[in-house]
Write an enzyme that holds these catalytic residues in place. Structure first.
Site: not given
Length: 270
Positions: A62, A140, A153, A155-157
């Protein structure tokens, strides 16, 4: 193109692009280190690969848990003595307006997409440096420009991109190759597990998969990019157009993104 005797570590290896990456690199002669939460799927895949003569180890991982990421890297090093390629592929998406989304959903996206990348690279990097190997982040177009209804999504990328670009610069004189990959919309189950506003999985994709790139094609292009030590692999026209338009007309790009995402079935955009 060959990766004979190279050791390739893949997270999110039990399905979608990760599964296809394992198959692709194994077919090119690599030794495989697989990590995912679905240990039973990994065991089955490892058994299949071993019957085909592939050297492979796996570990339940994980990526939100630092120690499990460390254990995955250490298992690969213990088995094969090195890590040549670390592919941070594990990820989840979301679909909800920021107005409506539970903030725990955004935290979950950051934990998986950003911190999962941080943990794996942190423990793999010393071994990558030893062999002047490669680090790959499966990202992405949302990491190049904000994607509406995908706040967590994007923000994380974006965070992943900043991390990878900085690691690339810090390791310029150490021969480490860092590659950011933007596959575009891909026929893989990452969209089925995308989180909605309250954190539940959407269960089905709002998009027609018939026109999407397959996970196998994405995996092949990633392997090719690693082989040629590309800086960036943007796989579809929309991604390449995004980078170009953003330079000259970012306001136009905002409108194009809004209109495009508003056309999704049951889009939260009005």
């Amino acid at each position: 193109m060959t990766f004979k005797d190279k050791v390739v570590l893949v997270t999110g290896a039990s399905s979608g692009i990760g599964y296809a990456l394992v198959r692709e690199f194994a077919s090119l002669g690599a030794k495989i280190v697989m990590g995912a939460r679905s240990e039973d799927v990994l065991a089955k895949l490892a058994s299949e690969l071993q019957t085909e003569g592939v050297s492979v180890v796996y570990c339940r991982c994980d990526v939100t848990k630092e120690e499990e990421c460390r254990a995955l890297v250490e298992k690969g090093v213990k088995a094969f003595g090195r890590i040549d390629v670390c592919i941070c592929n594990a990820g989840i998406s979301m679909r909800a307006l920021f107005d409506d989304v539970d903030l725990n959903v955004l935290k979950r996206l950051m934990d998986v997409n950003f911190w999962g990348t941080v943990y794996c690279i942190k423990y793999a990097l010393p071994y990558i440096q030893q062999v002047k190997g490669s680090i790959v982040g499966v990202s992405s177009v949302a990491g190049f420009h904000g994607l509406p209804a995908r706040t967590g999504y994007s923000a994380s990328k974006y965070a992943m991109h900043g991390l990878l670009e900085t690691i690339r610069i810090e390791n310029m004189k150490k021969g480490v190759h860092v590659m950011i990959v933007a596959p575009g919309f891909t026929a893989s189950n990452v969209r089925f597990s995308a989180l909605t506003a309250d954190g539940t999985q959407q269960g089905e994709s709002p998009r027609n998969e018939d026109k999407m790139m397959t996970a196998e094609e994405v995996a092949h292009r990633i392997a090719k990019g690693v082989y040629h030590r590309k800086r960036e692999v943007i796989m579809d026209f929309q991604g390449r157009a995004t980078k170009f338009i953003k330079k000259f007309a970012p306001g136009l790009l905002d409108k194009l993104f809004y209109n495009h995402m508003a056309k999704e079935p049951d889009s939260p955009l009005k």
